[in-house]
Write a protein that holds these residues in place. Structure first.
Motif, PDB file in Angstrom:
ATOM      1  N   GLY A  52       0.824  -1.214   0.000  1.00 15.18           N
ATOM      2  CA  GLY A  52       0.000   0.000   0.000  1.00 15.18           C
ATOM      3  C   GLY A  52       0.849   1.251   0.000  1.00 15.18           C
ATOM      4  O   GLY A  52       0.563   2.219  -0.725  1.00 15.18           O
ATOM      5  N   LEU A  88       2.541   1.678  -3.534  1.00 16.71           N
ATOM      6  CA  LEU A  88       1.595   2.105  -4.569  1.00 16.71           C
ATOM      7  C   LEU A  88       1.110   3.535  -4.326  1.00 16.71           C
ATOM      8  O   LEU A  88       0.803   4.258  -5.281  1.00 16.71           O
ATOM      9  CB  LEU A  88       0.405   1.143  -4.625  1.00 16.71           C
ATOM     10  CG  LEU A  88       0.722  -0.273  -5.127  1.00 16.71           C
ATOM     11  CD1 LEU A  88      -0.536  -1.118  -5.197  1.00 16.71           C
ATOM     12  CD2 LEU A  88       1.395  -0.228  -6.496  1.00 16.71           C
ATOM     13  N   GLU A  89       1.079   3.938  -3.055  1.00 16.84           N
ATOM     14  CA  GLU A  89       0.710   5.330  -2.756  1.00 16.84           C
ATOM     15  C   GLU A  89       1.782   6.278  -3.285  1.00 16.84           C
ATOM     16  O   GLU A  89       1.480   7.345  -3.825  1.00 16.84           O
ATOM     17  CB  GLU A  89       0.525   5.516  -1.250  1.00 16.84           C
ATOM     18  CG  GLU A  89       0.019   6.900  -0.875  1.00 16.84           C
ATOM     19  CD  GLU A  89      -0.421   6.994   0.572  1.00 16.84           C
ATOM     20  OE1 GLU A  89      -1.160   7.943   0.897  1.00 16.84           O
ATOM     21  OE2 GLU A  89      -0.030   6.139   1.382  1.00 16.84           O
ATOM     22  N   SER A 127      -3.184   4.397   0.502  1.00 17.96           N
ATOM     23  CA  SER A 127      -2.762   3.049   0.876  1.00 17.96           C
ATOM     24  C   SER A 127      -3.878   2.237   1.522  1.00 17.96           C
ATOM     25  O   SER A 127      -3.906   1.010   1.410  1.00 17.96           O
ATOM     26  CB  SER A 127      -1.560   3.117   1.826  1.00 17.96           C
ATOM     27  OG  SER A 127      -1.890   3.817   3.011  1.00 17.96           O
ATOM     28  N   THR A 170      -5.783   0.332  -1.061  1.00 18.58           N
ATOM     29  CA  THR A 170      -5.019  -0.832  -1.514  1.00 18.58           C
ATOM     30  C   THR A 170      -5.130  -1.970  -0.513  1.00 18.58           C
ATOM     31  O   THR A 170      -5.303  -3.137  -0.893  1.00 18.58           O
ATOM     32  CB  THR A 170      -3.531  -0.459  -1.700  1.00 18.58           C
ATOM     33  OG1 THR A 170      -3.424   0.623  -2.616  1.00 18.58           O
ATOM     34  CG2 THR A 170      -2.734  -1.646  -2.217  1.00 18.58           C
TER      35      THR A 170
END
Length: 203
Positions: free
Chosen positions: A35, A38-39, A46, A49
């Motif tokens: 998370g 990807l943030e 996050s 996610t």
């Protein structure tokens, strides 16, 4: 009682992430690390996610594991994003290396505590349970295998040095998990002997 045990394990994991690992961009620990990465890369919150991955893993749990384990993992999967959000992301230590070692060992302790309760905080801590159930692969090895995806994401999204730190962190987690398992086995063996001796004396 199960809710209290699961909450303790999830809180330990959230503390390891938000106090030691993530403040130093050590994105090595499970779904929370995914998370975080990807943030950074996609500017996706996050928490979203975490929910998506946890829901998918819950589906696998429902299909591949028994319903009692599913109910416990369900609680851990719901509580983890909440605790991760409630606990502030703030470094306790300024030392990058000390945070890496302590955070990695603490994260493994939380995961081990949940595994002992036949639970999980969701995410990629679920595949090791499935691997152990169906292929007899020890949990610490399964955790190392499933964390390979995190190592790849670190090298792809962050600097090579950050990828190296993530790799070292995951290795520490694997060793720590193996150590916790060995200590627990010894304690269980000693407890079994004590109960056996007690029963022998009483008879």
């Amino acid at each position: 009682m199960h809710l209290i045990k699961i909450s303790i394990g999830v809180i330990i994991i959230a503390l390891a992430l938000n106090f030691f690992l993530l403040p130093h961009d050590i994105a090595s620990a499970g779904v929370g690390a995914i998370g975080h990465l990807l943030e950074i890369h996609l500017s996706v919150n996050s928490i979203y996610t975490l929910w998506v991955i946890n829901l998918f893993m819950l589906l696998l749990t429902y299909l591949l594991l028994d319903k009692q384990i599913f109910s416990k993992i369900f609680l851990g999967s719901l509580l983890f994003p909440i605790y991760l959000k409630l606990i502030p992301t703030s470094p306790v230590l300024f030392s990058h290396i000390a945070s890496l070692i302590i955070g990695s060992a603490l994260f493994s302790l939380g995961v081990f505590y949940l595994y002992k309760s036949n639970s999980s905080n969701g995410g990629i801590t679920i595949p090791p349970i499935i691997l152990e159930r169906y292929f007899k692969i020890p949990v610490y090895r399964g955790l190392l295998l499933t964390n390979l995806v995190i190592i790849f994401l670190n090298f792809y999204i962050l600097r090579p040095l950050d990828g190296l730190f993530a790799t070292v962190s995951i290795l520490i987690m694997s060793v720590a998990m193996k150590l916790y398992t060995a200590i627990d086995s010894k304690l269980m063996e000693r407890e079994g002997k004590s109960i056996g001796e007690s029963n022998h004396k009483s008879s």
